[in-house]
Design an enzyme around this catalytic site. Structure first.
Site, short mmCIF file in Angstrom:
data_model
loop_
_atom_site.label_atom_id
_atom_site.label_comp_id
_atom_site.label_asym_id
_atom_site.label_seq_id
_atom_site.Cartn_x
_atom_site.Cartn_y
_atom_site.Cartn_z
N GLY A 189 -16.42 -8.94 51.60
CA GLY A 189 -16.19 -9.70 52.81
C GLY A 189 -17.30 -10.58 53.34
N GLY A 242 -18.64 -13.36 52.06
CA GLY A 242 -18.62 -14.74 51.59
C GLY A 242 -18.18 -15.73 52.65
N CYS A 285 -14.40 -16.11 52.59
CA CYS A 285 -13.67 -14.85 52.44
C CYS A 285 -13.25 -14.35 53.81
CB CYS A 285 -14.57 -13.80 51.76
SG CYS A 285 -13.77 -12.19 51.56
#
Length: 348
Positions: free
Chosen positions: A177, A179, A182
């Protein structure tokens, strides 16, 4: 239900404390490392930074550019067998991971390519590395590729890091998570602050003589420095390497003085609507999109960005007296902060 009350840290929560140093110049430090991989006995040396296996950044042109700078690329999964065979038969592929998922078609394509070209590094990539099926896939990858360096993930805890290394991974990819494109944390509520994940997973991996790759969460060169300070052996970048000539994203143009000039590039997560519409015919009814689509500024050639990153890492090393990148985690002391930057004149 349990609550862990001890603090978990992200890159934004800390700074690296400077230390007295005998180093007189950034030119006196060595940002390259050599690794011995636990399952193969093979070695690799270079600047341990990897372009992410996203279809915008994990490209053959990016691999060629980063190879000249001693860095690496994990190719995206969507090249044809013919393209992959031609590339992996070239000298420029020596720092490149071949990426597969759990789809059987990926494994069949890998087997086809291996019959015609050497594949020395494999990235086994899924969003959720916590399933028993994934551990089994790592074991299968090791059994079928005894001489290849295998990087597998993603996970964020020490127990699964150990499980993947014992199953056959040389490098464990860390991050759920963090990114820039993301949305897993937003959609599922699942994740782990990236710096703490790196620290805990690195500790587990190094006890088994494995390595970790910090995947996601880096927005500036200082974050990469912090990842190395937290024990990351490799750092993987997506957004920081998007927008360059070597990428395969769609360029957007503006007219300036009568000419069409590139100004931005489309960049998206591989679990986004954009990616799933492109490669899977849409978002399956049993799942939700966990990525977003954005535009990043056009940045020209990747070499300039890489030089900036490498310069930032060198400078960090002079601040803490580390002559080699391997020393960085041993010489790093993090201090928790409430704020890092003076943004009175903006965020740049």
């Amino acid at each position: 239900m349990r609550i862990e009350s001890d603090p978990k840290l992200d890159f934004k929560d800390v700074l690296i404390r400077p230390k007295r140093s005998t180093l007189a110049s950034r030119s006196n430090v060595d940002i390259n490392r050599q690794f011995n991989f636990v399952h193969t006995g093979r070695t690799w040396s270079g600047f341990p930074l990897i372009a992410a296996n996203m279809d915008v950044t994990g490209t053959i042109p990016m691999a060629k550019t980063l190879a000249r700078m001693g860095a690496m690329v994990a190719l995206h999964k969507y090249y044809s067998p013919e393209q992959l065979v031609a590339f992996f038969n070239s000298e420029e592929s020596k720092n490149t991971f071949y990426t597969i998922g759990t789809n059987e078609a990926d494994w069949e394509k890998l087997a086809l390519v291996k019959k015609q070209a050497p594949v020395k590094m494999i990235c086994l990539d899924v969003a959720n590395g916590y399933t028993e099926k994934f551990v089994e896939m790592v074991s299968r990858a090791r059994e079928q590729n005894k001489d290849a360096v295998i990087m597998a993930g993603n996970v964020v805890t020490g127990d699964m890091t150990e499980a993947l290394i014992l199953a056959g991974a040389d490098i464990v990819k860390v991050g759920i998570g963090p990114g820039s494109v993301c949305t897993t944390r937003k959609m599922t509520g699942v994740g782990y602050p990236q710096l703490s994940a790196v620290i805990e997973c690195a500790d587990a991996a190094h006890g088994l003589k494995g390595q970790v790759c910090a995947d996601g969460g880096c927005t500036v060169a200082g974050d990469i420095a912090k990842a190395y300070g937290g024990g990351a052996d490799f750092v993987m970048l997506g957004g920081m390497l998007a927008g360059h000539d070597e990428c395969e994203g769609e360029l957007r143009y503006e007219e300036r003085d009568g000419e069409q000039v590139p100004t931005s590039m489309v960049f998206y997560g591989m679990s986004s609507d954009t990616a799933m519409n492109k490669y899977a015919g849409g978002v399956a009814k049993y799942r939700a999109s966990e990525g977003k689509t954005v535009e990043v500024p056009y940045r020209g050639a990747a070499e300039a960005t890489m030089q900036e990153i490498m310069g930032g890492v060198r400078s960090m090393m002079t601040y803490i007296g580390a002559t080699s990148l391997k020393e960085v985690s041993k010489r790093t002391t993090f201090v928790m902060v409430g704020a890092q930057l003076n943004n009175v004149f903006g965020n740049s």
